[in-house]
Design a protein around this motif. Structure first.
Motif, PDB file in Angstrom:
ATOM      1  N   SER A  27     105.350  38.478  11.909  1.00 39.80           N
ATOM      2  CA  SER A  27     104.516  39.276  12.803  1.00 39.80           C
ATOM      3  C   SER A  27     104.418  40.709  12.297  1.00 39.80           C
ATOM      4  CB  SER A  27     105.073  39.226  14.219  1.00 39.80           C
ATOM      5  OG  SER A  27     105.111  37.901  14.713  1.00 39.80           O
ATOM      6  N   ILE A  28     103.608  40.903  11.274  1.00 38.56           N
ATOM      7  CA  ILE A  28     103.447  42.213  10.655  1.00 38.56           C
ATOM      8  C   ILE A  28     102.411  43.012  11.423  1.00 38.56           C
ATOM      9  CG2 ILE A  28     102.844  43.449   8.556  1.00 38.56           C
ATOM     10  CD1 ILE A  28     103.627  40.861   7.036  1.00 38.56           C
ATOM     11  N   PHE A  29     102.756  44.251  11.750  1.00 40.39           N
ATOM     12  CA  PHE A  29     101.860  45.138  12.476  1.00 40.39           C
ATOM     13  C   PHE A  29     101.236  46.112  11.496  1.00 40.39           C
ATOM     14  CE2 PHE A  29     100.650  48.774  15.046  1.00 40.39           C
ATOM     15  CZ  PHE A  29     100.071  48.181  16.160  1.00 40.39           C
ATOM     16  N   GLY A  30      99.985  45.851  11.145  1.00 40.60           N
ATOM     17  CA  GLY A  30      99.240  46.752  10.293  1.00 40.60           C
ATOM     18  C   GLY A  30      99.633  46.668   8.833  1.00 40.60           C
ATOM     19  N   ILE A  31      99.066  47.587   8.051  1.00 40.72           N
ATOM     20  CA  ILE A  31      99.407  47.746   6.650  1.00 40.72           C
ATOM     21  C   ILE A  31     100.372  48.915   6.558  1.00 40.72           C
ATOM     22  CG2 ILE A  31      98.542  48.102   4.321  1.00 40.72           C
ATOM     23  CD1 ILE A  31      97.615  45.512   5.653  1.00 40.72           C
ATOM     24  N   ASN A  32     101.550  48.651   6.054  1.00 44.96           N
ATOM     25  CA  ASN A  32     102.648  49.598   6.174  1.00 44.96           C
ATOM     26  C   ASN A  32     103.150  50.070   4.819  1.00 44.96           C
ATOM     27  OD1 ASN A  32     103.154  49.079   9.218  1.00 44.96           O
ATOM     28  ND2 ASN A  32     103.220  47.042   8.293  1.00 44.96           N
ATOM     29  N   ALA A  33     103.823  51.197   4.869  1.00 45.84           N
ATOM     30  CA  ALA A  33     104.504  51.669   3.675  1.00 45.84           C
ATOM     31  C   ALA A  33     105.592  50.680   3.275  1.00 45.84           C
ATOM     32  CB  ALA A  33     105.107  53.048   3.915  1.00 45.84           C
ATOM     33  N   ARG A  45     122.372  53.184  -0.192  1.00 45.81           N
ATOM     34  CA  ARG A  45     121.116  52.627  -0.648  1.00 45.81           C
ATOM     35  C   ARG A  45     120.100  53.755  -0.846  1.00 45.81           C
ATOM     36  NH1 ARG A  45     119.043  47.329   2.396  1.00 45.81           N
ATOM     37  NH2 ARG A  45     121.203  46.845   1.802  1.00 45.81           N
ATOM     38  N   GLU A  46     119.486  53.806  -2.031  1.00 43.30           N
ATOM     39  CA  GLU A  46     118.606  54.909  -2.371  1.00 43.30           C
ATOM     40  C   GLU A  46     117.253  54.405  -2.847  1.00 43.30           C
ATOM     41  OE1 GLU A  46     121.942  58.263  -3.550  1.00 43.30           O
ATOM     42  OE2 GLU A  46     120.686  57.400  -5.132  1.00 43.30           O
ATOM     43  N   LEU A  47     116.237  55.206  -2.601  1.00 40.18           N
ATOM     44  CA  LEU A  47     114.866  54.841  -2.947  1.00 40.18           C
ATOM     45  C   LEU A  47     114.666  54.816  -4.451  1.00 40.18           C
ATOM     46  CD1 LEU A  47     111.887  54.350  -1.976  1.00 40.18           C
ATOM     47  CD2 LEU A  47     111.585  56.827  -2.211  1.00 40.18           C
ATOM     48  N   VAL A  48     114.042  53.754  -4.938  1.00 44.36           N
ATOM     49  CA  VAL A  48     113.598  53.648  -6.320  1.00 44.36           C
ATOM     50  C   VAL A  48     112.123  53.999  -6.424  1.00 44.36           C
ATOM     51  CG1 VAL A  48     113.303  52.120  -8.300  1.00 44.36           C
ATOM     52  CG2 VAL A  48     115.332  51.908  -6.842  1.00 44.36           C
ATOM     53  N   ALA A  49     111.306  53.367  -5.596  1.00 43.87           N
ATOM     54  CA  ALA A  49     109.869  53.593  -5.604  1.00 43.87           C
ATOM     55  C   ALA A  49     109.303  53.238  -4.249  1.00 43.87           C
ATOM     56  CB  ALA A  49     109.178  52.765  -6.696  1.00 43.87           C
ATOM     57  N   GLY A  50     108.305  53.987  -3.810  1.00 45.07           N
ATOM     58  CA  GLY A  50     107.645  53.721  -2.549  1.00 45.07           C
ATOM     59  C   GLY A  50     106.141  53.758  -2.710  1.00 45.07           C
ATOM     60  N   ILE A  51     105.452  53.039  -1.831  1.00 47.90           N
ATOM     61  CA  ILE A  51     103.998  53.012  -1.840  1.00 47.90           C
ATOM     62  C   ILE A  51     103.513  52.929  -0.401  1.00 47.90           C
ATOM     63  CG2 ILE A  51     103.946  50.494  -2.165  1.00 47.90           C
ATOM     64  CD1 ILE A  51     101.399  50.960  -3.886  1.00 47.90           C
ATOM     65  N   ASN A  52     102.537  53.767  -0.055  1.00 45.43           N
ATOM     66  CA  ASN A  52     102.028  53.740   1.300  1.00 45.43           C
ATOM     67  C   ASN A  52     100.805  52.841   1.397  1.00 45.43           C
ATOM     68  OD1 ASN A  52      99.807  55.241   0.398  1.00 45.43           O
ATOM     69  ND2 ASN A  52     100.514  57.160   1.299  1.00 45.43           N
ATOM     70  N   SER A  53     100.217  52.791   2.594  1.00 47.90           N
ATOM     71  CA  SER A  53      99.109  51.868   2.826  1.00 47.90           C
ATOM     72  C   SER A  53      97.884  52.194   1.985  1.00 47.90           C
ATOM     73  CB  SER A  53      98.734  51.856   4.307  1.00 47.90           C
ATOM     74  OG  SER A  53      98.319  53.136   4.747  1.00 47.90           O
ATOM     75  N   GLY A  54      97.738  53.453   1.580  1.00 46.44           N
ATOM     76  CA  GLY A  54      96.610  53.861   0.764  1.00 46.44           C
ATOM     77  C   GLY A  54      96.837  53.752  -0.726  1.00 46.44           C
ATOM     78  N   TYR A  93     118.544  45.122  -6.043  1.00 45.83           N
ATOM     79  CA  TYR A  93     117.334  45.791  -5.599  1.00 45.83           C
ATOM     80  C   TYR A  93     116.855  45.170  -4.291  1.00 45.83           C
ATOM     81  CZ  TYR A  93     117.009  48.181 -10.051  1.00 45.83           C
ATOM     82  OH  TYR A  93     117.259  48.989 -11.142  1.00 45.83           O
ATOM     83  N   TYR A  94     116.475  46.028  -3.360  1.00 49.23           N
ATOM     84  CA  TYR A  94     116.039  45.599  -2.041  1.00 49.23           C
ATOM     85  C   TYR A  94     114.624  46.072  -1.759  1.00 49.23           C
ATOM     86  CZ  TYR A  94     121.003  44.778  -1.116  1.00 49.23           C
ATOM     87  OH  TYR A  94     122.301  44.338  -1.168  1.00 49.23           O
ATOM     88  N   CYS A  95     113.830  45.189  -1.210  1.00 50.31           N
ATOM     89  CA  CYS A  95     112.495  45.525  -0.748  1.00 50.31           C
ATOM     90  C   CYS A  95     112.565  46.021   0.687  1.00 50.31           C
ATOM     91  CB  CYS A  95     111.593  44.292  -0.846  1.00 50.31           C
ATOM     92  SG  CYS A  95     109.908  44.525  -0.268  1.00 50.31           S
ATOM     93  N   SER A  96     111.686  46.954   1.047  1.00 50.72           N
ATOM     94  CA  SER A  96     111.641  47.473   2.405  1.00 50.72           C
ATOM     95  C   SER A  96     110.206  47.596   2.884  1.00 50.72           C
ATOM     96  CB  SER A  96     112.327  48.836   2.498  1.00 50.72           C
ATOM     97  OG  SER A  96     111.546  49.842   1.877  1.00 50.72           O
ATOM     98  N   MET A  97     110.051  47.552   4.196  1.00 51.49           N
ATOM     99  CA  MET A  97     108.751  47.770   4.815  1.00 51.49           C
ATOM    100  C   MET A  97     108.951  48.477   6.142  1.00 51.49           C
ATOM    101  SD  MET A  97     105.711  45.073   5.820  1.00 51.49           S
ATOM    102  CE  MET A  97     106.723  44.195   6.996  1.00 51.49           C
ATOM    103  N   ASP A  98     108.204  49.543   6.351  1.00 53.30           N
ATOM    104  CA  ASP A  98     108.227  50.226   7.634  1.00 53.30           C
ATOM    105  C   ASP A  98     107.480  49.393   8.661  1.00 53.30           C
ATOM    106  OD1 ASP A  98     107.827  53.592   6.267  1.00 53.30           O
ATOM    107  OD2 ASP A  98     109.589  52.299   6.458  1.00 53.30           O
ATOM    108  N   GLN A  99     108.056  49.299   9.847  1.00 53.99           N
ATOM    109  CA  GLN A  99     107.464  48.515  10.918  1.00 53.99           C
ATOM    110  C   GLN A  99     107.666  49.203  12.253  1.00 53.99           C
ATOM    111  OE1 GLN A  99     105.931  44.769  11.502  1.00 53.99           O
ATOM    112  NE2 GLN A  99     104.967  46.367  10.257  1.00 53.99           N
TER     113      GLN A  99
END
Length: 121
Positions: A27-33, A45-54, A93-99
């Protein structure tokens, strides 16, 4: 409920390449970072790379010029192309998604189970 499943980790020699994939489902809400993090045992746990909806991206200094994050919104998938791998890249390595969580739409981060990358000669 949202789930993230990573794949693509494994053993490579120094200087080699891997491509990690992360597929989001549920149940994904929108297009998320989305992003990729890594975490050594007992470490934060530290950020390697991030990408936003755009499609805008950001990278840790340690991976700039070597790693590239991309996404396919239609497939709910984010990728991490890792080139010129070094032994210091050996970690989970872990994947993440803002929700957001209904009904209050409070924000939280969904995490994948992790995929091991080992760089060794």
């Amino acid at each position: 409920q949202v789930q993230l499943v990573e794949s693509g980790g494994g053993l490579v020699q120094p200087g080699g390449s891997l491509r990690l994939s992360c597929v989001a489902s549920g149940s994904i809400f929108g297009i998320n970072a989305m992003g990729w993090y890594r975490q050594a045992p007992g470490k934060k746990r530290e950020l390697v790379a991030g990408i936003n909806s755009g499609g805008s991206t950001d990278y840790a200094d340690s991976v700039k010029g070597r790693f590239t994050i991309s996404r396919d919104n239609a497939k709910n998938t984010v990728y991490l192309q890792m080139n010129s791998l070094k032994p210091e890249d050996t970690v989970v390595y872990y994947c993440s998604m803002d929700q957001v969580r209904p009904p209050t739409f409070s924000t939280y981060t969904v995490w994948g189970q992790g995929t091991q990358v080992t760089v060794s000669s």
